[in-house]
Scaffold this active site. Structure first.
Site, mmCIF file in Angstrom:
data_model
loop_
_atom_site.group_PDB
_atom_site.id
_atom_site.type_symbol
_atom_site.label_atom_id
_atom_site.label_comp_id
_atom_site.label_asym_id
_atom_site.label_seq_id
_atom_site.Cartn_x
_atom_site.Cartn_y
_atom_site.Cartn_z
ATOM 1 N N ALA A 1 -63.795 2.078 -90.388
ATOM 2 C CA ALA A 1 -64.020 2.649 -89.056
ATOM 3 C C ALA A 1 -65.104 3.717 -89.061
ATOM 4 O O ALA A 1 -65.529 4.179 -88.004
ATOM 5 C CB ALA A 1 -62.718 3.232 -88.507
ATOM 6 N N ARG B 1 -84.498 2.548 -100.600
ATOM 7 C CA ARG B 1 -85.370 3.678 -100.236
ATOM 8 C C ARG B 1 -86.654 3.640 -101.066
ATOM 9 O O ARG B 1 -87.749 3.837 -100.538
ATOM 10 C CB ARG B 1 -84.638 5.004 -100.464
ATOM 11 C CG ARG B 1 -83.629 5.338 -99.377
ATOM 12 C CD ARG B 1 -82.766 6.525 -99.760
ATOM 13 N NE ARG B 1 -82.014 7.024 -98.618
ATOM 14 C CZ ARG B 1 -80.917 7.762 -98.719
ATOM 15 N NH1 ARG B 1 -80.448 8.096 -99.922
ATOM 16 N NH2 ARG B 1 -80.293 8.181 -97.635
ATOM 17 N N HIS C 1 -76.362 8.587 -108.980
ATOM 18 C CA HIS C 1 -76.562 8.445 -107.532
ATOM 19 C C HIS C 1 -76.517 9.793 -106.815
ATOM 20 O O HIS C 1 -75.976 9.915 -105.734
ATOM 21 C CB HIS C 1 -75.516 7.481 -106.958
ATOM 22 C CG HIS C 1 -75.677 7.182 -105.499
ATOM 23 N ND1 HIS C 1 -76.837 6.665 -104.965
ATOM 24 C CD2 HIS C 1 -74.820 7.329 -104.455
ATOM 25 C CE1 HIS C 1 -76.682 6.504 -103.654
ATOM 26 N NE2 HIS C 1 -75.470 6.898 -103.328
#
Length: 312
Positions: free
Chosen positions: A9, A153, A177
């Site tokens: 969600a 990216r 990361h």
């Protein structure tokens, strides 16, 4: 093939779910879970899109129904970055979420491939590994930290800087990361030369691109749409490999026997059991070698933090 998205969600989860609904192979099942009560409605909304992907949504505290029979679990649950926060600030909340969800995966779908999006990935992936080990179901070929956002990216920024087609750009990204642990191997981009200044500037931009989005959204969120695309790219690659397609390679953060750290991002050949082979990342430039060596202390500390969190 059943794919479950946990945290469906949220901004990343909804973007990811949309892309999976439109791009998963015909006959796939897509299962959405979030604690937010809106989640079944997200599934109903997506169910109106005419693709041969069956979708169901589940809300509440227990993700069991979403996980039953899952082949792939993609986890984006947790809180997002806000201005002034770095990925490690997310640790206190997100570590507990990943610990709980990994425990549920161990119980309900112990053979599933698990891709972790929730930051800080350098730490949340080791947390999941320790939980799976405690449950006796750890298979290092089936646990991934999704670092694909750093790759897309890098591809985008290189293409823009050099004015070349994105179709011709491949940039391996190794390490971790977050911040300095993100190391794009610009020396390996074919057909392109960078000045020393360009390498420094481009590397820094790739490492700080998440902050660029957080600041641009002015407190209204973090990189959700591009992360959704990155997670979909990885998830779809994994599904294709699990279904037997050959030669699929993605950079991802894995427990792959690296000489540098227990978990390390590098190119991986995907196969029917997850990781088929961790690939060598090739020769580095002097700049890249120095950057890799300089990141290791931070990366190892991030990993240890996750291991100690589970050990209590």
């Amino acid at each position: 093939m059943k794919v479950a998205v946990l945290g469906a969600a949220g901004g990343i989860g909804q973007a990811l779910a949309l892309l999976l609904k439109t791009q998963l192979p015909a006959g796939s099942d897509l299962s959405l879970y979030d604690i937010a009560p809106v989640t079944p409605g997200v599934a109903v909304d997506l169910s109106h899109i005419p693709t041969d992907v069956t979708i169901a949504g589940f809300a509440g505290m227990d993700p069991t129904d979403a996980l039953v029979g899952a082949d792939v679990v993609l986890i984006s649950a947790g809180v997002a970055r806000k201005p002034g926060m770095d990925r490690s600030d997310l640790f206190n909340i997100n570590a507990g979420i990943i610990k709980n969800l990994a425990g549920k995966c161990a119980e309900v779908c112990p053979n599933a491939c698990i891709g972790i999006i929730t930051n800080p990935v350098n730490t949340t992936v080791p947390i999941a590994a320790e939980v799976l080990k405690q449950a006796g179901v750890y298979d290092k070929r089936k646990l991934f930290g999704i670092t694909t956002l750093d790759v897309i990216r890098s591809e985008t920024f290189v293409s823009a800087l050099k004015g070349i087609s994105l179709a011709d750009v491949e940039v391996p990204v190794i390490g971790g990361h977050s911040g300095v642990t993100i190391l794009p191997l610009l020396s390996q981009v074919k057909g392109v030369e960078f000045t020393a200044e360009e390498v420094v500037a481009l590397t820094a931009r790739i490492q700080n691109a998440g902050t660029e989005v957080v600041e641009a959204k002015a407190g209204g969120g973090s990189a959700t749409l591009s992360m959704g695309q990155a997670a979909a790219r990885f998830g779809l690659s994994l599904v294709r490999a699990l279904q037997g397609e050959k030669g699929i390679v993605e950079c991802t953060y894995v427990d792959g026997g690296s000489e540098h750290a227990t978990f390390f991002a590098q190119p991986v050949l995907l196969g029917k059991n997850g990781v088929e082979e961790v690939l060598a990342y090739g020769e580095l430039s002097e700049f890249e070698t120095n950057a890799r060596d300089a990141m290791l202390e931070e990366l190892k500390a991030n990993i240890t933090l996750g291991e100690e969190f589970v050990a209590g």
